[in-house]
Design an enzyme around this catalytic site. Structure first.
Site, mmCIF file in Angstrom:
data_model
loop_
_atom_site.group_PDB
_atom_site.id
_atom_site.type_symbol
_atom_site.label_atom_id
_atom_site.label_comp_id
_atom_site.label_asym_id
_atom_site.label_seq_id
_atom_site.Cartn_x
_atom_site.Cartn_y
_atom_site.Cartn_z
ATOM 1 N N TYR A 194 83.519 24.609 55.698
ATOM 2 C CA TYR A 194 84.811 24.545 56.399
ATOM 3 C C TYR A 194 85.960 24.225 55.433
ATOM 4 C CZ TYR A 194 81.759 23.973 60.552
ATOM 5 O OH TYR A 194 80.790 24.117 61.521
ATOM 6 N N HIS A 247 73.038 24.206 57.236
ATOM 7 C CA HIS A 247 73.958 24.928 58.123
ATOM 8 C C HIS A 247 73.299 26.126 58.804
ATOM 9 C CE1 HIS A 247 78.559 25.484 58.633
ATOM 10 N NE2 HIS A 247 77.931 25.957 59.681
HETATM 11 N N1 LIG Z 1 76.609 24.895 63.011
HETATM 12 C C1 LIG Z 1 77.355 25.968 63.164
HETATM 13 O O1 LIG Z 1 77.023 27.058 62.682
HETATM 14 C C2 LIG Z 1 78.629 25.871 63.937
HETATM 15 C C3 LIG Z 1 79.272 27.048 64.367
HETATM 16 C C4 LIG Z 1 80.422 26.916 65.144
HETATM 17 C C5 LIG Z 1 80.905 25.657 65.446
HETATM 18 N N2 LIG Z 1 80.281 24.524 64.970
HETATM 19 C C6 LIG Z 1 80.802 23.149 65.264
HETATM 20 O O2 LIG Z 1 81.101 23.034 66.663
HETATM 21 C C7 LIG Z 1 82.480 22.725 66.813
HETATM 22 C C8 LIG Z 1 83.042 23.289 68.108
HETATM 23 O O3 LIG Z 1 82.879 24.679 68.209
HETATM 24 P P1 LIG Z 1 84.100 25.715 68.108
HETATM 25 O O4 LIG Z 1 84.970 25.322 67.002
HETATM 26 O O5 LIG Z 1 83.467 27.062 68.090
HETATM 27 O O6 LIG Z 1 84.943 25.585 69.431
HETATM 28 P P2 LIG Z 1 84.911 24.948 70.891
HETATM 29 O O7 LIG Z 1 84.899 23.468 70.793
HETATM 30 O O8 LIG Z 1 83.875 25.641 71.695
HETATM 31 O O9 LIG Z 1 86.368 25.447 71.389
HETATM 32 C C9 LIG Z 1 87.541 25.138 70.645
HETATM 33 C C10 LIG Z 1 88.717 25.884 71.244
HETATM 34 O O10 LIG Z 1 88.991 25.379 72.553
HETATM 35 C C11 LIG Z 1 90.316 24.851 72.585
HETATM 36 N N3 LIG Z 1 90.251 23.615 73.381
HETATM 37 C C12 LIG Z 1 89.633 22.459 73.048
HETATM 38 N N4 LIG Z 1 89.745 21.568 74.046
HETATM 39 C C13 LIG Z 1 90.448 22.155 75.032
HETATM 40 C C14 LIG Z 1 90.882 21.731 76.305
HETATM 41 N N5 LIG Z 1 90.599 20.515 76.770
HETATM 42 N N6 LIG Z 1 91.606 22.606 77.071
HETATM 43 C C15 LIG Z 1 91.885 23.853 76.612
HETATM 44 N N7 LIG Z 1 91.498 24.304 75.407
HETATM 45 C C16 LIG Z 1 90.775 23.470 74.619
HETATM 46 C C17 LIG Z 1 90.696 24.559 71.143
HETATM 47 O O11 LIG Z 1 92.092 24.632 71.021
HETATM 48 P P3 LIG Z 1 92.965 23.793 69.940
HETATM 49 O O12 LIG Z 1 92.191 23.726 68.667
HETATM 50 O O13 LIG Z 1 94.199 24.584 69.834
HETATM 51 O O14 LIG Z 1 93.226 22.427 70.525
HETATM 52 C C18 LIG Z 1 89.991 25.710 70.435
HETATM 53 O O15 LIG Z 1 90.718 26.901 70.542
HETATM 54 C C19 LIG Z 1 83.094 23.318 65.542
HETATM 55 O O16 LIG Z 1 84.407 22.886 65.320
HETATM 56 C C20 LIG Z 1 82.094 22.888 64.509
HETATM 57 O O17 LIG Z 1 82.259 21.519 64.180
HETATM 58 C C21 LIG Z 1 79.142 24.623 64.231
#
Ligand SMILES: NC(=O)c1ccc[n+]([C@@H]2O[C@H](COP(=O)([O-])OP(=O)(O)OC[C@H]3O[C@@H](n4cnc5c(N)ncnc54)[C@H](OP(=O)(O)O)[C@@H]3O)[C@@H](O)[C@H]2O)c1
Length: 290
Positions: free
Chosen positions: A54, A112
């Site tokens: 990241y 990862h």
């Molecule tokens: N191990 C892996 O391969 C892997 C892959 C993907 C993700 N991850 C981890 O999992 C975490 C979460 O997954 P993700 O980043 O895919 O996204 P997510 O948490 O599923 O969704 C994030 C999105 O939702 C929006 N959001 C968050 N809270 C909200 C709310 N209460 N109301 C409306 N919109 C909201 C955010 O907007 P804003 O940012 O504009 O607030 C962003 O656009 C990652 O950040 C990472 O740490 C790991």
């Protein structure tokens, strides 16, 4: 009902982990990451999920240091890039992650992915066993309080478990998990072997937010669609890692003190994947060499 930010669970080795984490994928390195982590810590999140790939570990570390929160009260998790598949390289990348984060230890260190992001699905069985040997070494050194995996299939997990040279079962499996996409085969297999499941992309990277079924339940419970999606994870004993940047979202995601009734949980269980695209695809995680 206790605030989710103050509730914890235990990993198989006794390490205590908060029941909600804070995600940082696609949070831009620099001031955006620093600001989002600072806000999350202020609101009360204590579990931060980052990764070498990241490119924001340093900003996470700066925000943690400036928060003044005691190290022992935090749960810091980062990840080894999926591209790194040799023993010595694992140790080298781990050192750099510690340095980036300015910490002496992490609470969890995960692989990862079982394959490089440029080629998801590539068979790296032999390399993954070597990588896990290095992960065990890091764990024994005390500088990762727990070790785990991410994006591992049943085959990939079995590959580690059947190797008699390897003695430590991963404590965590971080998988993509959201309403309609719960990967039950992997989740069940991981649980059977004592792993805690973390839900990445619990909001399907935002694509769940306008789903009609979830929206109508949100109206019924007088909460947001995001809160229904996150509460669904919590009630399934899966640890969600929502990512958010705005203070409003960060606070909203931490207010999960309501109960989804069994009948509504079953309704959510029956949903099929509402998302057109998974949370990642090859190329999303660009590899940055040391
Ligand atoms: N191990 C892996 O391969 C892997 C892959 C993907 C993700 N991850 C981890 O999992 C975490 C979460 O997954 P993700 O980043 O895919 O996204 P997510 O948490 O599923 O969704 C994030 C999105 O939702 C929006 N959001 C968050 N809270 C909200 C709310 N209460 N109301 C409306 N919109 C909201 C955010 O907007 P804003 O940012 O504009 O607030 C962003 O656009 C990652 O950040 C990472 O740490 C790991």
């Amino acid at each position: 009902m206790a605030n989710i930010l103050h509730t914890t669970t235990e990993l198989s080795n006794g390490i205590v982990m908060p029941k909600i984490g804070f995600g940082t994928w696609q949070t831009k390195p620099g001031s955006e990451t620093y600001a989002s982590i600072s806000k999350a810590l202020k609101v009360g999140y204590r579990f931060i999920d980052t990764a070498w790939s990241y490119r924001n570990e340093e900003n996470v570390g700066d925000a943690i240091r400036d928060s003044g929160i005691k190290r022992k009260d935090l749960f810091i998790q980062t990840k080894l890039p999926g591209e790194i598949k040799t023993y010595d390289e694992v140790l080298r990348y781990f050192e750099h992650s510690l340095k980036n984060l300015s910490v002496e230890y992490v609470d969890a260190y995960l692989i990862h992915a079982p394959w490089p992001w440029s080629n998801p699905g590539e068979n790296c069985d032999q390399q993954n066993r070597e990588v896990w040997r290095a992960m065990e070494q890091i764990y024994r050194s005390g500088r990762a309080k727990s070790i785990g995996i991410s994006n591992f299939s049943v085959h990939d997990i079995h590959n580690l478990l059947q190797d008699e040279q390897l003695t430590i079962t991963p404590m965590i499996n971080q998988i993509q998990y959201y309403v309609g996409y719960t990967q039950s085969e992997i989740a069940d297999y991981s649980r059977k072997h004592g792993m805690r499941i973390e839900a990445y992309s619990p909001l399907a990277t935002g694509r769940l937010l306008d789903n009609e079924t979830i929206t109508s339940l949100a109206e019924k419970y007088k909460v947001t669609t995001a809160q229904i999606a996150l509460r669904y994870c919590v009630q399934n004993e899966v640890i969600p890692l929502p990512k958010a940047r705005s203070m409003g979202h960060i606070i909203n995601n931490s207010e999960l003190d309501f109960e989804i009734q069994d009948s509504d949980m079953r309704l959510l269980d029956r949903m099929t994947d509402p998302s057109e695209k998974r949370g990642w695809h090859a190329g999303d995680h660009t590899f940055y060499d040391l």
